[in-house]
Design an enzyme around this catalytic site. Sequence first.
Site, PDB file in Angstrom:
ATOM      1  N   LYS A  76       0.913  -1.079  -0.022  1.00 24.10           N
ATOM      2  CA  LYS A  76       0.085   0.080  -0.084  1.00 24.10           C
ATOM      3  C   LYS A  76       0.922   1.105   0.097  1.00 24.10           C
ATOM      4  O   LYS A  76       1.849   1.384   0.948  1.00 24.10           O
ATOM      5  CB  LYS A  76      -0.871  -0.079   1.211  1.00 24.10           C
ATOM      6  CG  LYS A  76      -1.704   1.232   1.362  1.00 24.10           C
ATOM      7  CD  LYS A  76      -2.929   1.244   2.254  1.00 24.10           C
ATOM      8  CE  LYS A  76      -2.628   1.490   3.700  1.00 24.10           C
ATOM      9  NZ  LYS A  76      -3.629   1.717   4.378  1.00 24.10           N
ATOM     10  N   HIS A 146     -13.103  10.270  11.385  1.00 23.76           N
ATOM     11  CA  HIS A 146     -13.484   9.462  10.103  1.00 23.76           C
ATOM     12  C   HIS A 146     -13.617   8.220  10.452  1.00 23.76           C
ATOM     13  O   HIS A 146     -14.413   7.234  10.048  1.00 23.76           O
ATOM     14  CB  HIS A 146     -12.561   9.979   9.226  1.00 23.76           C
ATOM     15  CG  HIS A 146     -12.630   8.996   7.768  1.00 23.76           C
ATOM     16  ND1 HIS A 146     -13.916   9.427   7.076  1.00 23.76           N
ATOM     17  CD2 HIS A 146     -11.943   7.906   7.329  1.00 23.76           C
ATOM     18  CE1 HIS A 146     -13.809   8.458   5.974  1.00 23.76           C
ATOM     19  NE2 HIS A 146     -12.900   7.581   6.236  1.00 23.76           N
ATOM     20  N   GLY A 229      -5.885   4.172  17.507  1.00 22.07           N
ATOM     21  CA  GLY A 229      -5.564   5.554  17.134  1.00 22.07           C
ATOM     22  C   GLY A 229      -3.792   5.505  16.830  1.00 22.07           C
ATOM     23  O   GLY A 229      -3.301   6.073  16.029  1.00 22.07           O
ATOM     24  N   THR A 230      -2.955   4.779  17.706  1.00 22.08           N
ATOM     25  CA  THR A 230      -1.547   5.111  17.599  1.00 22.08           C
ATOM     26  C   THR A 230      -0.971   4.310  16.795  1.00 22.08           C
ATOM     27  O   THR A 230      -0.728   2.945  16.825  1.00 22.08           O
ATOM     28  CB  THR A 230      -1.218   4.498  18.977  1.00 22.08           C
ATOM     29  OG1 THR A 230      -1.732   5.786  19.929  1.00 22.08           O
ATOM     30  CG2 THR A 230       0.493   5.073  19.123  1.00 22.08           C
ATOM     31  N   GLY A 301      -3.723  -2.252  18.365  1.00 22.00           N
ATOM     32  CA  GLY A 301      -4.158  -2.344  16.739  1.00 22.00           C
ATOM     33  C   GLY A 301      -3.217  -1.273  15.986  1.00 22.00           C
ATOM     34  O   GLY A 301      -3.660  -0.258  15.908  1.00 22.00           O
TER      35      GLY A 301
HETATM   36  P1  NAD Z   1      -9.691  12.104  12.154  1.00 21.32           P
HETATM   37  O1  NAD Z   1      -8.775  13.170  11.736  1.00 21.32           O
HETATM   38  O2  NAD Z   1     -10.984  12.130  11.255  1.00 21.32           O
HETATM   39  O3  NAD Z   1     -10.192  12.362  13.464  1.00 21.32           O
HETATM   40  C1  NAD Z   1      -9.118  12.435  14.479  1.00 21.32           C
HETATM   41  C2  NAD Z   1      -9.542  11.903  15.855  1.00 21.32           C
HETATM   42  O4  NAD Z   1      -8.851  12.626  16.826  1.00 21.32           O
HETATM   43  C3  NAD Z   1     -11.016  12.902  16.460  1.00 21.32           C
HETATM   44  O5  NAD Z   1     -11.762  12.156  17.108  1.00 21.32           O
HETATM   45  C4  NAD Z   1     -10.372  14.221  16.953  1.00 21.32           C
HETATM   46  O6  NAD Z   1     -11.208  14.827  17.791  1.00 21.32           O
HETATM   47  C5  NAD Z   1      -9.114  13.604  17.734  1.00 21.32           C
HETATM   48  N1  NAD Z   1      -7.835  14.451  17.909  1.00 21.32           N
HETATM   49  C6  NAD Z   1      -7.541  15.444  17.119  1.00 21.32           C
HETATM   50  N2  NAD Z   1      -6.610  15.893  17.262  1.00 21.32           N
HETATM   51  C7  NAD Z   1      -6.276  15.542  18.737  1.00 21.32           C
HETATM   52  C8  NAD Z   1      -5.364  15.936  19.786  1.00 21.32           C
HETATM   53  N3  NAD Z   1      -4.568  16.706  19.541  1.00 21.32           N
HETATM   54  N4  NAD Z   1      -5.445  15.138  20.879  1.00 21.32           N
HETATM   55  C9  NAD Z   1      -6.544  14.066  20.994  1.00 21.32           C
HETATM   56  N5  NAD Z   1      -7.447  13.778  20.178  1.00 21.32           N
HETATM   57  C10 NAD Z   1      -7.324  14.555  18.933  1.00 21.32           C
HETATM   58  O7  NAD Z   1      -8.944  10.915  11.955  1.00 21.32           O
HETATM   59  P2  NAD Z   1      -9.217   9.380  11.785  1.00 21.32           P
HETATM   60  O8  NAD Z   1      -9.256   9.215  10.268  1.00 21.32           O
HETATM   61  O9  NAD Z   1     -10.606   9.178  12.688  1.00 21.32           O
HETATM   62  O10 NAD Z   1      -7.947   8.570  12.590  1.00 21.32           O
HETATM   63  C11 NAD Z   1      -7.841   8.523  14.005  1.00 21.32           C
HETATM   64  C12 NAD Z   1      -6.602   8.186  14.196  1.00 21.32           C
HETATM   65  O11 NAD Z   1      -6.573   6.856  13.799  1.00 21.32           O
HETATM   66  C13 NAD Z   1      -5.395   8.705  13.531  1.00 21.32           C
HETATM   67  O12 NAD Z   1      -4.544   9.110  14.469  1.00 21.32           O
HETATM   68  C14 NAD Z   1      -5.090   7.669  12.540  1.00 21.32           C
HETATM   69  O13 NAD Z   1      -3.652   8.057  12.010  1.00 21.32           O
HETATM   70  C15 NAD Z   1      -5.280   6.463  13.287  1.00 21.32           C
HETATM   71  N6  NAD Z   1      -5.540   5.230  12.311  1.00 21.32           N
HETATM   72  C16 NAD Z   1      -5.142   4.218  12.907  1.00 21.32           C
HETATM   73  C17 NAD Z   1      -5.159   2.980  12.078  1.00 21.32           C
HETATM   74  C18 NAD Z   1      -4.488   1.661  12.337  1.00 21.32           C
HETATM   75  O14 NAD Z   1      -4.644   0.761  11.654  1.00 21.32           O
HETATM   76  N7  NAD Z   1      -4.343   1.482  13.736  1.00 21.32           N
HETATM   77  C19 NAD Z   1      -5.683   3.123  10.622  1.00 21.32           C
HETATM   78  C20 NAD Z   1      -6.225   4.310  10.055  1.00 21.32           C
HETATM   79  C21 NAD Z   1      -6.108   5.473  10.991  1.00 21.32           C
END
Ligand code: NAD
Length: 330
Positions: A76, A146, A229-230, A301
């Site tokens: 990817k 998202h 998220g991490t 995850g």
């Molecule tokens: P997004 O930008 O749509 O949403 C971000 C989320 O984090 C919201 O809930 C927002 O309120 C919060 N946020 C923003 N800034 C913040 C801060 N400084 N402190 C605390 N919370 C904060 O993003 P998303 O697409 O929903 O992705 C969320 C997270 O998941 C991202 O970190 C992304 O990289 C991660 N992610 C992980 C995987 C995985 O496989 N583990 C896959 C996709 C995304």
Amino acid sequence: MDTQVNTQGVVMVGEDICKQVISRADAFAAVEQVFGAMARGDAYNFPVVREAIGHADALYGFKGGFDRAGLTLGLKAGGYWPGNADKGLTNHQSTVCLFDPDTGQLVALVGGNYLTALRTAASSAISVAHLARPDAKVLGMIGAGHQSAFQLRAAAEQRDFDKVVAWNPHPDMLPALGKVAEELGLDFEAVSQQDLAAQSDVIITITSAHQPLLMADWVKPGTHIACMGTDTKGKQEVDPALFGVAQVFTDEIAQSVSIGEAQHAVAESVIGERDITPIGAVINGTHAGRGSAEAITLFDGTGVGLQDLAVASVAARLAREKGLATPLSL
Ligand code: NAD
């Protein structure tokens, strides 16, 4: 010299077609299979490349791997363009390239944006299916961006939940998540972080936080936590002390300790690599999973390339079968 492309032909499967052809159940099965293959040593991820390219403030890179059991080879390519939202585009952009493992020839180009959300939700749902208490009733959501709606929909299918409690650092984002809960027939309540922990049997964290949002003292016995998220060095969603009291599982140990939620607990010597179990071992039945009803289980995850390849491969197959894949000539 190559005189012909592979016998299946090369296809392109765009974002809209991915949305049409692959279901949450398909994604769950594909990701579960590849987690099992990883734990058996039949599939492995290549080292991740992720670079700040010095243009458009973008982070760009590759996640790839090979699943010898599922015969899926590819990568990817993509990353994060923070200025995209202003152009009406998704900030995260990715495309999956699949290759024939017998010849190295290109097989398919598959849009990776929708599939990323689907495979990430499948990952936490798999952890809920294998690790959460069977009697879990309340689902706690930390995050409302998202990914969160995908996470909620997939998790809701794993247990007989009757309520969702949610907290987000930006509370204005919560009503959209509430609508998803309502669609699923679940009660929804916006609560404080402590109240969320006190009520929840399963907690999903899906934010881009860089400091703990969930403290160990707040979490009740028997809870399952999926930290989703991490996925980068420096990000953090939960108190490292949680790793000291929980049974810890992950998709891939190497990523968990370097770019996953466990990076902080490992750096602070709360746990070591050997305290982390690949969830594939639970899927394969070589690890029992949850040790007791009172145990806290935590799934880190991190998101591995093989998850992307697994769902892209299913999407490409289904699109071909339905006549929805666009043939390409190279
Ligand atoms: P997004 O930008 O749509 O949403 C971000 C989320 O984090 C919201 O809930 C927002 O309120 C919060 N946020 C923003 N800034 C913040 C801060 N400084 N402190 C605390 N919370 C904060 O993003 P998303 O697409 O929903 O992705 C969320 C997270 O998941 C991202 O970190 C992304 O990289 C991660 N992610 C992980 C995987 C995985 O496989 N583990 C896959 C996709 C995304």
